[in-house]
Design an enzyme around this catalytic site. Structure first.
Site, PDB file in Angstrom:
ATOM      1  N   HIS B  82       0.850  -1.191   0.000  1.00  0.00           N
ATOM      2  CA  HIS B  82       0.000   0.000   0.000  1.00  0.00           C
ATOM      3  C   HIS B  82       0.881   1.234   0.000  1.00  0.00           C
ATOM      4  O   HIS B  82       1.846   1.314   0.753  1.00  0.00           O
ATOM      5  CB  HIS B  82      -0.916   0.036   1.224  1.00  0.00           C
ATOM      6  CG  HIS B  82      -1.738   1.291   1.284  1.00  0.00           C
ATOM      7  ND1 HIS B  82      -2.878   1.465   0.537  1.00  0.00           N
ATOM      8  CD2 HIS B  82      -1.552   2.457   1.966  1.00  0.00           C
ATOM      9  CE1 HIS B  82      -3.366   2.669   0.771  1.00  0.00           C
ATOM     10  NE2 HIS B  82      -2.587   3.295   1.629  1.00  0.00           N
ATOM     11  N   ASP B 161     -15.946   2.087   4.823  1.00  0.00           N
ATOM     12  CA  ASP B 161     -14.813   2.966   4.561  1.00  0.00           C
ATOM     13  C   ASP B 161     -15.125   3.945   3.440  1.00  0.00           C
ATOM     14  O   ASP B 161     -14.796   5.121   3.505  1.00  0.00           O
ATOM     15  CB  ASP B 161     -13.567   2.161   4.197  1.00  0.00           C
ATOM     16  CG  ASP B 161     -12.449   3.076   3.727  1.00  0.00           C
ATOM     17  OD1 ASP B 161     -11.999   3.895   4.553  1.00  0.00           O
ATOM     18  OD2 ASP B 161     -12.042   3.011   2.562  1.00  0.00           O
ATOM     19  N   ARG B 168     -15.369  12.257   5.398  1.00  0.00           N
ATOM     20  CA  ARG B 168     -14.171  12.898   5.966  1.00  0.00           C
ATOM     21  C   ARG B 168     -13.625  13.947   5.009  1.00  0.00           C
ATOM     22  O   ARG B 168     -13.195  15.025   5.425  1.00  0.00           O
ATOM     23  CB  ARG B 168     -13.092  11.845   6.232  1.00  0.00           C
ATOM     24  CG  ARG B 168     -13.372  11.010   7.482  1.00  0.00           C
ATOM     25  CD  ARG B 168     -12.439   9.802   7.538  1.00  0.00           C
ATOM     26  NE  ARG B 168     -11.047  10.188   7.576  1.00  0.00           N
ATOM     27  CZ  ARG B 168     -10.041   9.442   7.120  1.00  0.00           C
ATOM     28  NH1 ARG B 168     -10.284   8.246   6.587  1.00  0.00           N
ATOM     29  NH2 ARG B 168      -8.808   9.867   7.182  1.00  0.00           N
ATOM     30  N   SER B 183      -8.924   3.314   7.728  1.00  0.00           N
ATOM     31  CA  SER B 183      -9.308   3.378   6.319  1.00  0.00           C
ATOM     32  C   SER B 183      -8.380   2.509   5.473  1.00  0.00           C
ATOM     33  O   SER B 183      -8.818   1.711   4.650  1.00  0.00           O
ATOM     34  CB  SER B 183      -9.259   4.836   5.839  1.00  0.00           C
ATOM     35  OG  SER B 183      -9.528   4.900   4.456  1.00  0.00           O
ATOM     36  N   LYS B 187      -9.592  -2.115   4.335  1.00  0.00           N
ATOM     37  CA  LYS B 187      -9.654  -2.673   2.983  1.00  0.00           C
ATOM     38  C   LYS B 187      -8.672  -3.827   2.813  1.00  0.00           C
ATOM     39  O   LYS B 187      -8.982  -4.838   2.187  1.00  0.00           O
ATOM     40  CB  LYS B 187      -9.328  -1.573   1.964  1.00  0.00           C
ATOM     41  CG  LYS B 187     -10.441  -0.556   1.814  1.00  0.00           C
ATOM     42  CD  LYS B 187     -10.043   0.632   0.966  1.00  0.00           C
ATOM     43  CE  LYS B 187      -9.164   1.589   1.745  1.00  0.00           C
ATOM     44  NZ  LYS B 187      -9.070   2.940   1.134  1.00  0.00           N
TER      45      LYS B 187
END
Lengths: 450, 450
Positions: B82, B161, B168, B183, B187
């Protein structure tokens, strides 16, 4: 209107300028901005606060979000009182006609009760026929002829406050000093009185639990009122036990009428005299507190305040009989009685608990949309500290619904205490904030029937 | 569902328990609670933070708000990467097939670009015919056959999310550590990889501007991943200038293909090798960083990673020609050229500014609903620090809309600087957080063609 830049600025603790504050209030008023941005902004204000300049700008923008009233055509000085809310607080009903008797004009816009605190509007509407829904012309006419109108805060006065308040209520942003100040003062600024006395309640039955927080709020309220050129005095009073001996709409109207007739409980009478005297001082109608108190006492004792209240009720369609026992107020359909389980002294009950029981009984609202039972209420037979024989009556619980009356009686029985020793008498007057700063307040030494 | 009690508890700084956190996420998922309460809660979290227990509970509730994927039937170890987002960050396109070449299975769910950062999904979709919208069965089949699927984060994975992120974004509650952690990880937990390497970007073109904040986030991410039994390493890398020499979807695909063919810019190649090596270490496929790097280098240089990428593209309907010059990617309709106004050295451009210009050009989105021009992008002719003669080409600006191309070229001309002295070479690798704690990271001493 995208409020994100304002949210980020406030979140970071920056001071917003007048244009930015106006943008926020405009977003609230027009409904052009989603509530989720407004509530995020409110929570950022909760954590970061506002400067005096921001507070004034917010109050001004909210006051100017709707109609503003102009009383310059009246010859009498305009004055008003605001209470931060308590249990059994029926002062406005007595104070408004009393202030008129002393020479003031009182354009009083009141709200409804919510939660454990009552609302003046609900109390007034429990008088058969009484309408709090006057149009502007009728209100102005009554102000000119009687010197007082007792009406509801309609949608046209500070509509931004109405919207903001309902959002604060459900988003955990009620307890914010600048938001409280702007909410209280925007309505008063729009309603136009030249001076304002604030009854700032402190205690277990009040919004403010401790004196230090109350002093901070009082200071901010007075500063902001001054920023608008309004004279303002803040009286800090105890709200630990209910005010007077009644909680509920019709019972409180009846108790108010007794005080207007020169009788009634000492605490209600003294608090009304104190607040009205401060109004008279601010309005320049009395030179000293002693003189103001004497004149106000006389207006209660000679029936002149009661006559003015009668005029207001008549003008607004209400039906009372000022000569009859019980003033012509309808009786409740059901009544339960609580008696002392042992001999002893009645301990001052927790105002918040009594307020909650009264709401459950139907005297108030859990939610804004709840219906109120005007006849519902609690009437204490004896004042706090009174010496009771075993089996002696302590309180009556009244209302339209017998099941709710029984439930409330049971709940109240759990709350009331009879102790062997008399409780220490609590002081009602905690202090005052005026031109001399914060200092203690003493009741002028004037006997009941002067 | 009334969230007021949770808002008040968080506002006061209390730790919420798992049931309360679940109530919050459920309120988000079901839409049964108004957004104004959710945003007030989020702002309270911004100011009061969350404990490690709250963070895990929030991540779990969000992960379990939708479908969770199970790869236990695969023989290869599952792994993913990520990136917290940067400009010119096309690493996923190269890393995914490279990790497969090293023996991993990579179930990669990607997002779209928003603001100045790009998104892997947009880059993939700029390949003619490429579909990122596989159903679960097709995704599972491709994972089993090729070892990788590159798909979009559909509504069925961590839907809470998606809802929370969009709220947000418009309520000023993006920059909250527990909200960022939950968040990112919700996932990844739902998508199922056993290990996760995080590329945590730091610098003027990153979400995290300074290393200390990035370290706090990295620590929280790793802790939380561990709380779910996932292996996790965090690499901290610089995001001051764009990564590689291209910014924009098709240009970045072309550059990725060049790196997959063993060429391309050094920074892209090194960062991909570093992240893939850390994945191989976590997955237990290599014993040392040196060995992992050697194997990864070989997989780039022998064409095996490129072949796997070709397989993935083919399986997902994409049309590329791996033999052709330009890989069969369509050319942009319009092109502008920037040249050096004076002789000197090209200064590393500000990634954020370049990212914004690319968005204006059509390569990205200002708002989620904006359309993207796949052909739009900026291609730098020379790397940062390169010595330029006066009039030499610095950058090409491409896209479908000639007016936007001209505007972007002008804006980029204002951003690019040519200096007399060469800039100090900046370090790409700032540090790493792994089982040995936070420490510096050194590229293994392996030459380009080993």
């Amino acid at each position: 209107m995208n409020l994100l830049p304002l949210i980020l600025a406030k979140r970071a603790g920056y001071e917003l300028d007048e244009t930015q504050i106006h943008t926020f209030v405009n977003a609230v008023s027009t409904g052009a901005t989603p509530d989720y941005q407004i509530s995020a902004f409110l929570m950022a204000v909760f954590f970061k606060g506002m400067t005096r300049n921001e507070r004034v700008a917010l109050t001004r923008a909210m006051a100017e979000s709707g109609e503003t009233l102009d009383w310059s055509a009246l010859s009498a000085p305009t004055a008003d009182k605001h209470s931060t809310g308590g249990v059994g607080d029926k002062i406005s009903l007595i104070l408004a006609p009393l202030a008129v008797a002393l020479g003031m004009a009182v354009p009083m816009l009141s709200g409804r009760g919510l939660g454990f605190t009552g609302g003046t509007l609900d109390k007034l509407e429990s008088i058969p026929g009484f309408s709090t829904d006057l149009d502007r012309a009728a209100f102005a006419k009554q102000m000119a002829e009687i010197g007082c109108g007792l009406i509801g805060q309609s949608g046209s006065i500070a509509p931004a406050d109405r919207k903001l308040y309902s959002l604060r209520d459900v988003t955990g942003t009620v307890e914010s000093l600048p938001l409280i100040v702007s909410s209280i003062l925007s309505k008063k600024i729009a309603a136009g009185p030249a001076s304002l006395v604030i009854d700032l309640k402190v205690g277990r039955g009040a919004f403010m639990r401790d004196l230090a927080s109350a002093q901070a709020l009082g200071t901010a309220l007075r500063e902001t009122a001054h920023d608008f050129g309004r004279r303002c005095t803040v009286l800090f009073t105890a709200m630990d036990a209910p005010l007077g001996l009644t909680v509920g709409n019709r019972p409180e109207v009846v108790e108010s009428l007794e005080v207007l007739a020169g009788n009634g409980p000492e605490d209600i009478r003294d608090l009304t005299l104190a607040l009205t005297s401060e109004m008279a001082l601010l309005a320049g109608l009395s030179a000293t507190a002693h003189e103001a108190w004497s004149r106000a006492t006389a207006a209660l004792d000679d029936g002149s305040a009661l006559r003015i209240f009668g005029d207001i009720v008549l003008a607004q369609g209400g039906r009372l009989d000022l000569q009859a026992k019980g003033w012509g107020m309808p009786a409740a359909a059901h009544r339960a009685v609580l008696t002392a389980p042992v001999a002893g002294h009645l301990v001052d009950p927790d105002a918040r608990k009594v307020g909650r029981i009264a709401v459950d009984l139907g005297a108030g609202r859990q939610r804004a949309e709840d219906e109120v039972d005007g006849s519902a209420g609690i009437i204490f037979a004896r004042p706090w500290g009174a010496s009771l024989a075993r089996g002696e009556e302590i309180a009556f619980i009244e209302g339209a619904d017998p099941a709710r009356v029984d439930r409330a009686a049971e709940a109240l029985g759990d709350v009331l205490e009879v102790a062997a020793d008399p409780p220490t008498p609590a002081s009602l007057f905690l202090g005052i904030l005026d031109d001399a700063g914060y200092h203690s307040w003493q009741r002028p030494d004037i006997s009941r029937r002067s």
